[in-house]
Design a protein around this motif. Structure first.
Motif, PDB file in Angstrom:
ATOM      1  N   GLY A 140      18.548 -13.107  -3.126  1.00 49.88           N
ATOM      2  CA  GLY A 140      17.488 -12.918  -4.111  1.00 49.88           C
ATOM      3  C   GLY A 140      17.966 -13.346  -5.488  1.00 49.88           C
ATOM      4  O   GLY A 140      17.242 -13.998  -6.250  1.00 49.88           O
ATOM      5  N   LEU A 141      19.216 -13.005  -5.797  1.00 55.28           N
ATOM      6  CA  LEU A 141      19.750 -13.360  -7.117  1.00 55.28           C
ATOM      7  C   LEU A 141      19.836 -14.874  -7.284  1.00 55.28           C
ATOM      8  O   LEU A 141      19.526 -15.415  -8.354  1.00 55.28           O
ATOM      9  N   ASP A 150       9.168 -11.047 -10.083  1.00 57.82           N
ATOM     10  CA  ASP A 150      10.051 -10.609  -8.998  1.00 57.82           C
ATOM     11  C   ASP A 150       9.191  -9.727  -8.096  1.00 57.82           C
ATOM     12  O   ASP A 150       8.851  -8.602  -8.436  1.00 57.82           O
ATOM     13  N   ALA A 200      13.395 -11.080  -3.006  1.00 57.73           N
ATOM     14  CA  ALA A 200      14.671 -10.869  -2.315  1.00 57.73           C
ATOM     15  C   ALA A 200      14.333 -10.559  -0.855  1.00 57.73           C
ATOM     16  O   ALA A 200      14.025  -9.417  -0.507  1.00 57.73           O
ATOM     17  N   THR A 238      16.186 -10.265   1.386  1.00 54.79           N
ATOM     18  CA  THR A 238      17.225  -9.314   1.793  1.00 54.79           C
ATOM     19  C   THR A 238      16.634  -7.932   2.092  1.00 54.79           C
ATOM     20  O   THR A 238      17.188  -7.184   2.898  1.00 54.79           O
ATOM     21  N   LYS A 239      15.530  -7.583   1.434  1.00 55.75           N
ATOM     22  CA  LYS A 239      14.995  -6.218   1.550  1.00 55.75           C
ATOM     23  C   LYS A 239      14.038  -6.136   2.746  1.00 55.75           C
ATOM     24  O   LYS A 239      14.470  -6.056   3.860  1.00 55.75           O
TER      25      LYS A 239
HETATM   26  C1  LIG Z   1      14.197  -6.259  -7.582  1.00 51.72           C
HETATM   27  C2  LIG Z   1      15.324  -7.056  -7.027  1.00 51.72           C
HETATM   28  N1  LIG Z   1      15.295  -8.384  -7.178  1.00 51.72           N
HETATM   29  C3  LIG Z   1      16.283  -9.144  -6.707  1.00 51.72           C
HETATM   30  C4  LIG Z   1      17.360  -8.607  -6.052  1.00 51.72           C
HETATM   31  C5  LIG Z   1      18.458  -9.503  -5.582  1.00 51.72           C
HETATM   32  O1  LIG Z   1      18.464  -9.662  -4.218  1.00 51.72           O
HETATM   33  P1  LIG Z   1      19.799 -10.001  -3.430  1.00 51.72           P
HETATM   34  O2  LIG Z   1      20.488  -8.709  -3.176  1.00 51.72           O
HETATM   35  O3  LIG Z   1      19.335 -10.688  -2.203  1.00 51.72           O
HETATM   36  O4  LIG Z   1      20.598 -10.914  -4.303  1.00 51.72           O
HETATM   37  C6  LIG Z   1      17.422  -7.233  -5.860  1.00 51.72           C
HETATM   38  C7  LIG Z   1      18.559  -6.609  -5.145  1.00 51.72           C
HETATM   39  O5  LIG Z   1      18.787  -5.424  -5.171  1.00 51.72           O
HETATM   40  C8  LIG Z   1      16.374  -6.423  -6.373  1.00 51.72           C
HETATM   41  O6  LIG Z   1      16.392  -5.083  -6.249  1.00 51.72           O
END
Ligand SMILES: Cc1ncc(COP(=O)(O)O)c(C=O)c1O
Length: 394
Positions: A84-85, A179, A206, A208-209
């Motif tokens: 996500g980052l 976001d 992200a 990832t979640k």
């Molecule tokens: C709101 C939000 N955006 C982006 C990210 C980044 O995602 P990633 O962990 O895949 O880098 C996170 C991660 O905790 C998040 O909470």
């Protein structure tokens, strides 16, 4: 041409008949993609929707997932990034130049801010902070190019005044990027979220979640509706060699089938836990946008007509509790595990010191230590019992 057995093993591997129908599509792993002939090699273009020329650009596996994420978020185009980052940073790198102004909410995801501070120090990008609940604090100058939005902020869970912030950005012809990790494409439609059909320009998610759902895969996405904007982002994506693994895409593709059910379940459990937390005397504030006393509740009501929310609930402890006692509380939890992230099956807890996180004075937030609960898929009654027993350790 006669070949040795070694060459035969490489060039004529035994292949079973390939064409069957399966629930999940076949998985492609590739760095090299073999061109049928030189015409195919010379006819390719990086901007093609499905540019099968090299693994970094994409394979049927990565493009299939990208198309599904675009569909989930009601957009047209999607780029995938390894986290996500990384997706956040892709947007900043593609759209900001020296001297440009970028606006971020005071509750922005912290590591995203760290990248912007780097762009500020190294390239003279001007970073400005606004209060997500007060659109008057968003005062773009003529240099403003981009405004970041988070609905809701992932730690303090304030839902921003999305309608007025986006309207103002449009008046000043500033690109809007949301976001969308919290809403996940399910709580509201970022590309049409008001009666006036307001839309953001870009969503970042992200994956990832919730889309991963397992707490074991990292990935991010950037979704747009407009082709020209997509090409600008795609160019940076290709230049920087941003690529994701086919295996990870296949796992997320598999989890997407039940993402909505998981989101609904976690939203429902969060409501039950919120209701219980509100009755406990140890907390001066319980934060969840669906609660009438939570900051930004009115804006959540305007936008989230589905009434659904990610399974995140935060509490701010009464000021008389020391950091040591709150650490004892976190350490005493048994089902909630101490760790970053959310959207997986296991409930998580994280401890924050609010004084270190905000640069503006937020009248709507109490001071003190904040604990965020990320609700997993366990029974909400068990989770409540876990918090109840850990509160004894305070
Ligand atoms: C709101 C939000 N955006 C982006 C990210 C980044 O995602 P990633 O962990 O895949 O880098 C996170 C991660 O905790 C998040 O909470």
């Amino acid at each position: 041409m006669k070949k040795s057995s070694q060459t035969e093993l490489i060039h004529a591997p035994r292949l079973a008949p390939q064409y069957i129908k399966t629930i999940q599509p076949p998985l492609y792993r590739a760095s090299t993609i073999i061109f049928e002939n030189t015409s195919k090699l010379f006819d390719r273009h990086w901007s093609d929707r499905y540019d099968y020329s090299y693994g970094t650009h994409g394979t049927p596996t990565t493009y299939t997932l990208a198309d599904k994420i675009a569909q989930l978020e009601n957009g047209n185009y999607c780029l995938l990034a390894p986290s996500g980052l990384s997706a956040i940073n892709l947007v900043n790198s593609a759209l900001l130049q020296s001297g440009d102004e970028v606006w971020v909410p005071d509750n922005i995801y912290g590591p995203g801010m760290a990248h912007l501070r780097y762009l500020q120090q190294s390239f003279g990008v001007i970073v400005q902070v606004y209060d997500p609940l007060d659109h008057h604090s968003f005062q773009p100058s003529t240099k403003a190019k981009l405004v970041w939005l988070e609905a809701a902020g992932s730690v303090t869970l304030e839902f921003p005044d999305l309608i007025n912030l986006v309207k103002k950005a449009k008046q000043h012809q500033i690109m809007t990027v949301l976001d969308n990790t919290w809403g996940a494409g399910l709580a509201f439609n970022a590309f049409d979220f008001s009666d006036e059909h307001l839309a953001v320009d870009i969503t970042v998610h992200a994956l990832t979640k919730y889309p991963s759902g397992g707490g074991d895969i990292l990935m991010g996405s950037v979704v747009t509706q407009e082709h020209k904007l997509h090409l600008k982002l795609l160019h940076m994506h290709a230049t920087q060699g941003i690529a994701v693994s086919g295996d990870d895409c296949a796992q997320i593709q598999r989890s997407l089938a039940h993402m909505q059910l998981r989101y609904q379940q976690q939203s429902h459990s969060a409501q039950e836990i919120l209701h219980w937390l509100k009755q406990q005397p140890q907390f001066q504030q319980v934060l969840h946008p669906s609660d009438a006393l939570s900051p930004g509740h009115q804006y959540w009501q305007q936008v989230c007509q589905s009434q659904q929310s990610a399974g995140l609930v935060s509490v701010i402890f009464q000021e008389n509790y020391t950091l040591e006692s709150i650490r004892r509380f976190c350490d005493a939890l048994q089902l909630f595990k101490l760790g970053f992230s959310w959207g997986g099956p296991v409930s998580l807890v994280m401890l924050y010191d609010l004084t270190e996180m905000r640069s503006l004075k937020s009248a709507h937030l109490a001071q003190g230590f904040l604990v965020r609960f990320c609700i997993g898929l366990e029974s909400s009654e068990d989770l409540i019992r876990d918090i109840e027993q850990a509160l004894q350790a305070l």
